[in-house]
Motif scaffolding. Sequence first.
Motif, PDB file in Angstrom:
ATOM      1  N   LEU A   1      35.825 -27.164   0.383  1.00  7.81           N
ATOM      2  CA  LEU A   1      35.432 -27.992   1.685  1.00  7.81           C
ATOM      3  C   LEU A   1      33.550 -27.748   2.232  1.00  7.81           C
ATOM      4  CD1 LEU A   1      38.583 -27.048   4.039  1.00  7.81           C
ATOM      5  CD2 LEU A   1      38.039 -29.431   3.225  1.00  7.81           C
ATOM      6  N   ARG A   2      33.099 -26.519   1.792  1.00  2.00           N
ATOM      7  CA  ARG A   2      31.535 -26.590   2.365  1.00  2.00           C
ATOM      8  C   ARG A   2      31.251 -27.135   1.417  1.00  2.00           C
ATOM      9  NH1 ARG A   2      28.572 -22.647  -0.607  1.00  2.00           N
ATOM     10  NH2 ARG A   2      30.380 -21.910  -1.599  1.00  2.00           N
ATOM     11  N   ILE A   3      31.537 -27.561   0.170  1.00  3.83           N
ATOM     12  CA  ILE A   3      30.443 -28.153  -0.898  1.00  3.83           C
ATOM     13  C   ILE A   3      30.544 -28.869  -0.885  1.00  3.83           C
ATOM     14  CG2 ILE A   3      30.279 -28.246  -4.134  1.00  3.83           C
ATOM     15  CD1 ILE A   3      31.698 -25.634  -4.375  1.00  3.83           C
ATOM     16  N   ALA A   4      32.055 -29.569  -0.344  1.00  5.76           N
ATOM     17  CA  ALA A   4      31.980 -31.465  -0.139  1.00  5.76           C
ATOM     18  C   ALA A   4      30.865 -32.059   0.985  1.00  5.76           C
ATOM     19  CB  ALA A   4      33.319 -31.766  -0.076  1.00  5.76           C
ATOM     20  N   LYS A   5      30.724 -31.242   2.011  1.00  6.83           N
ATOM     21  CA  LYS A   5      30.630 -31.021   2.797  1.00  6.83           C
ATOM     22  C   LYS A   5      28.474 -31.930   2.324  1.00  6.83           C
ATOM     23  CE  LYS A   5      28.961 -29.894   7.869  1.00  6.83           C
ATOM     24  NZ  LYS A   5      29.029 -28.823   8.461  1.00  6.83           N
ATOM     25  N   THR A   6      28.459 -30.632   1.453  1.00  5.78           N
ATOM     26  CA  THR A   6      26.739 -31.090   1.505  1.00  5.78           C
ATOM     27  C   THR A   6      26.782 -31.814   0.207  1.00  5.78           C
ATOM     28  OG1 THR A   6      26.013 -28.383   1.352  1.00  5.78           O
ATOM     29  CG2 THR A   6      24.767 -29.640   0.276  1.00  5.78           C
ATOM     30  N   ALA A   7      28.051 -32.235  -0.474  1.00  5.01           N
ATOM     31  CA  ALA A   7      28.086 -33.233  -1.107  1.00  5.01           C
ATOM     32  C   ALA A   7      27.551 -34.190  -0.882  1.00  5.01           C
ATOM     33  CB  ALA A   7      29.239 -32.731  -2.725  1.00  5.01           C
ATOM     34  N   ALA A   8      28.276 -35.051  -0.010  1.00  6.79           N
ATOM     35  CA  ALA A   8      28.684 -35.978   0.568  1.00  6.79           C
ATOM     36  C   ALA A   8      27.295 -36.649   1.318  1.00  6.79           C
ATOM     37  CB  ALA A   8      29.522 -36.021   2.282  1.00  6.79           C
ATOM     38  N   MET A   9      26.483 -35.314   1.401  1.00  7.79           N
ATOM     39  CA  MET A   9      24.757 -36.103   2.020  1.00  7.79           C
ATOM     40  C   MET A   9      24.150 -36.538   1.135  1.00  7.79           C
ATOM     41  SD  MET A   9      23.979 -33.385   5.553  1.00  7.79           S
ATOM     42  CE  MET A   9      24.289 -31.741   4.337  1.00  7.79           C
ATOM     43  N   MET A  10      24.215 -34.851  -0.078  1.00  9.57           N
ATOM     44  CA  MET A  10      23.539 -35.117  -1.481  1.00  9.57           C
ATOM     45  C   MET A  10      24.128 -36.872  -2.061  1.00  9.57           C
ATOM     46  SD  MET A  10      21.982 -32.993  -1.622  1.00  9.57           S
ATOM     47  CE  MET A  10      20.394 -33.856  -3.421  1.00  9.57           C
ATOM     48  N   ALA A  11      25.264 -37.702  -2.025  1.00 11.04           N
ATOM     49  CA  ALA A  11      25.526 -38.111  -2.630  1.00 11.04           C
ATOM     50  C   ALA A  11      25.142 -39.705  -2.293  1.00 11.04           C
ATOM     51  CB  ALA A  11      27.163 -38.614  -2.510  1.00 11.04           C
ATOM     52  N   GLY A  12      24.247 -39.971  -1.259  1.00 12.02           N
ATOM     53  CA  GLY A  12      24.131 -41.298  -1.133  1.00 12.02           C
ATOM     54  C   GLY A  12      22.241 -40.901  -1.047  1.00 12.02           C
TER      55      GLY A  12
ATOM     56  N   ARG B   1      25.228 -37.663 -11.415  1.00  7.41           N
ATOM     57  CA  ARG B   1      24.963 -36.642 -10.985  1.00  7.41           C
ATOM     58  C   ARG B   1      25.863 -37.378  -8.950  1.00  7.41           C
ATOM     59  NH1 ARG B   1      18.654 -34.298 -10.237  1.00  7.41           N
ATOM     60  NH2 ARG B   1      19.320 -33.425 -12.384  1.00  7.41           N
ATOM     61  N   HIS B   2      25.609 -39.321  -8.547  1.00  5.61           N
ATOM     62  CA  HIS B   2      26.525 -38.582  -7.678  1.00  5.61           C
ATOM     63  C   HIS B   2      27.875 -39.447  -8.215  1.00  5.61           C
ATOM     64  CE1 HIS B   2      28.190 -42.800  -6.045  1.00  5.61           C
ATOM     65  NE2 HIS B   2      27.785 -41.943  -4.538  1.00  5.61           N
ATOM     66  N   HIS B   3      28.497 -39.801  -9.537  1.00  8.25           N
ATOM     67  CA  HIS B   3      29.210 -39.626 -10.070  1.00  8.25           C
ATOM     68  C   HIS B   3      30.006 -37.989  -9.715  1.00  8.25           C
ATOM     69  CE1 HIS B   3      33.457 -41.042 -11.539  1.00  8.25           C
ATOM     70  NE2 HIS B   3      32.910 -39.838 -12.218  1.00  8.25           N
ATOM     71  N   ARG B   4      29.358 -37.369  -9.779  1.00 13.36           N
ATOM     72  CA  ARG B   4      30.186 -35.852 -10.112  1.00 13.36           C
ATOM     73  C   ARG B   4      29.737 -35.087  -8.816  1.00 13.36           C
ATOM     74  NH1 ARG B   4      26.710 -34.957 -13.753  1.00 13.36           N
ATOM     75  NH2 ARG B   4      24.997 -33.404 -12.885  1.00 13.36           N
ATOM     76  N   GLN B   5      29.126 -35.803  -8.073  1.00 14.27           N
ATOM     77  CA  GLN B   5      29.726 -34.746  -6.339  1.00 14.27           C
ATOM     78  C   GLN B   5      30.450 -34.634  -5.903  1.00 14.27           C
ATOM     79  OE1 GLN B   5      26.957 -32.937  -4.546  1.00 14.27           O
ATOM     80  NE2 GLN B   5      26.089 -32.640  -6.411  1.00 14.27           N
ATOM     81  N   LEU B   6      31.184 -35.644  -5.553  1.00 16.66           N
ATOM     82  CA  LEU B   6      32.732 -36.174  -5.199  1.00 16.66           C
ATOM     83  C   LEU B   6      33.859 -36.078  -5.083  1.00 16.66           C
ATOM     84  CD1 LEU B   6      30.932 -36.815  -1.471  1.00 16.66           C
ATOM     85  CD2 LEU B   6      32.390 -34.903  -2.422  1.00 16.66           C
ATOM     86  N   ARG B   7      33.473 -37.302  -6.870  1.00 15.91           N
ATOM     87  CA  ARG B   7      34.486 -37.712  -7.453  1.00 15.91           C
ATOM     88  C   ARG B   7      35.400 -36.981  -8.321  1.00 15.91           C
ATOM     89  NH1 ARG B   7      35.362 -43.311  -7.063  1.00 15.91           N
ATOM     90  NH2 ARG B   7      32.849 -43.596  -6.905  1.00 15.91           N
ATOM     91  N   SER B   8      34.402 -35.596  -9.287  1.00 13.16           N
ATOM     92  CA  SER B   8      35.327 -35.020 -10.053  1.00 13.16           C
ATOM     93  C   SER B   8      35.852 -34.067  -8.790  1.00 13.16           C
ATOM     94  CB  SER B   8      33.814 -34.589 -10.443  1.00 13.16           C
ATOM     95  OG  SER B   8      33.576 -34.778 -11.837  1.00 13.16           O
ATOM     96  N   ARG B   9      34.777 -34.018  -7.867  1.00 11.08           N
ATOM     97  CA  ARG B   9      36.392 -32.413  -7.354  1.00 11.08           C
ATOM     98  C   ARG B   9      37.164 -32.946  -6.465  1.00 11.08           C
ATOM     99  NH1 ARG B   9      29.933 -31.726  -5.895  1.00 11.08           N
ATOM    100  NH2 ARG B   9      29.871 -29.727  -7.193  1.00 11.08           N
ATOM    101  N   LEU B  10      36.953 -34.336  -6.257  1.00  9.82           N
ATOM    102  CA  LEU B  10      38.875 -34.650  -5.768  1.00  9.82           C
ATOM    103  C   LEU B  10      39.438 -34.494  -7.024  1.00  9.82           C
ATOM    104  CD1 LEU B  10      40.026 -35.953  -3.313  1.00  9.82           C
ATOM    105  CD2 LEU B  10      39.251 -38.161  -4.190  1.00  9.82           C
ATOM    106  N   GLY B  11      38.950 -35.232  -7.941  1.00  7.80           N
ATOM    107  CA  GLY B  11      39.949 -35.379  -8.969  1.00  7.80           C
ATOM    108  C   GLY B  11      40.273 -33.626  -9.852  1.00  7.80           C
ATOM    109  N   ARG B  12      39.450 -32.631  -9.760  1.00  6.51           N
ATOM    110  CA  ARG B  12      40.250 -31.430  -9.214  1.00  6.51           C
ATOM    111  C   ARG B  12      41.069 -30.976  -8.488  1.00  6.51           C
ATOM    112  NH1 ARG B  12      33.987 -28.352 -10.193  1.00  6.51           N
ATOM    113  NH2 ARG B  12      33.544 -29.967 -12.089  1.00  6.51           N
ATOM    114  N   ILE B  13      41.125 -31.531  -7.403  1.00  7.30           N
ATOM    115  CA  ILE B  13      42.238 -31.117  -6.605  1.00  7.30           C
ATOM    116  C   ILE B  13      43.278 -32.121  -6.158  1.00  7.30           C
ATOM    117  CG2 ILE B  13      42.578 -31.222  -3.663  1.00  7.30           C
ATOM    118  CD1 ILE B  13      39.634 -30.853  -3.192  1.00  7.30           C
TER     119      ILE B  13
END
Length: 442
Positions: free
Chosen positions: A185-196, A206-218
């Motif tokens: 949750l804490r990382i995803a908030k920063t990653a959502a800003m960095m993705a753009g 890096r854009h793909h790894r920011q959120l998509r990979s972490r969602l797959g882990r969850i």
Amino acid sequence: MRPKKHKTTGSGDLFRARLDQIINMKHELVQLAGKVDWDWIDGEIAPLYSENGRPGIATRFMIGLLLKHIYGLSDEGERWVHDPYFQYFTGEEFFQHAFPHERSDLSHWRKRLGDKLELLLAESLRVAHEAGALRSQDLKRVTVDTTVQPKAITFPTDAKLLHAAIKGLNRLARKHGVKLRQSYLRIAKTAAMMAGRYAHAKQFKRHHRQLRSRLGRIIRDIRCKIEGQAVLENAFALSLSRATQIRAQQQRQRGWKLYSFHAPEVECIGKGKAAAPYEFGVKASIVTNNRRAPGGLFVLHARALPDNPYDGHTLRDVIDRTETLTGCAIERAYVDKGYRGHDAQNPRRVFISGQKRGVFGVIKRELRRRSAIEPIIGHLKVDGYLGRCYLKGRAGDAANVILSAVGYNFRRILAWLRKLLRFILTVLWRAFATPVALNPAC
């Protein structure tokens, strides 16, 4: 249980003021309340209630809250508390200092009525006809068009959708006591800003790894921990399927896509507008009278069209429903070029914008008035709630389209009653204010 019928006692109260003693009985809302057939509506929706249980809220009170759609208000009822005209319209006999019901009651009532909401649209047309604002001949020639009813969602981007899926799965895991290895949750908030920023810099790995990979882990973590537990598998099935769809879909892929984690019914519709190339919501069909009635243009039929169908394939059903609602056969219907290849029963009574064959005289003048429906759609969106739907699901989309049309019709009726009252007062003033000529003394 069926609600009790509204009764007026006519008696006074020592500590409360009667509304008919403190308001102007010639006000347009008072006149409109006297013209609506409350008993007919109550009888039509009576089968929707069971025979047992606590009596429901009075039908007139719930229908009277259509003032929300007439004046563009919320379900909170703030204005109802300090406006005696609103209270009189909803059937109150004495002035009330507090809203007597919960705001959620209006949501339950909308769900209960469902398809019966078209009765309110039919009643608005009947009241307009009785008041002289709408004539029977105005119902024979109509204009049909479609628009988009946007949903109350943010503009969907990949980063927003992935972040919403992460938050949604974490929220559901906390609710059911599933302890995740890592919430992100804490990382995803920063990653959502960095993705753009990564996408702008063309750093797509890096854009793909920011959120998509972490969602797959969850997703994999949840599936591993609920495996073999039928109750939890059923609870997580819908959210996991949405999260998997969001993680797998691509920007320019063909076919169905998910544009909102909490509102999967949202569709992407392109209407060719320069300011808004794409709109996210549901398509809606609007029918108005072509010729201006004494009270203006009224909405004769309104309906949500889920799954984004082709306009021409909806025309036959729309015309049939309009004839059923108004009780008058349609002689001519005017549409835009988006209806080419329509499936109407009698193609000769449908005229398309830009058509040359068979267009002359009265038909040519009426075809020019086809574009008069555009400002009506604008009023439905700006003055009503068609511009942004806050109701849940496809049932909420359908209810919001109809109630926006009902609110627009009642606004036209109120304007007509105000105009009629001004005309009567002007005639009386001129009759009594005319100076009497006196004979000269000599």
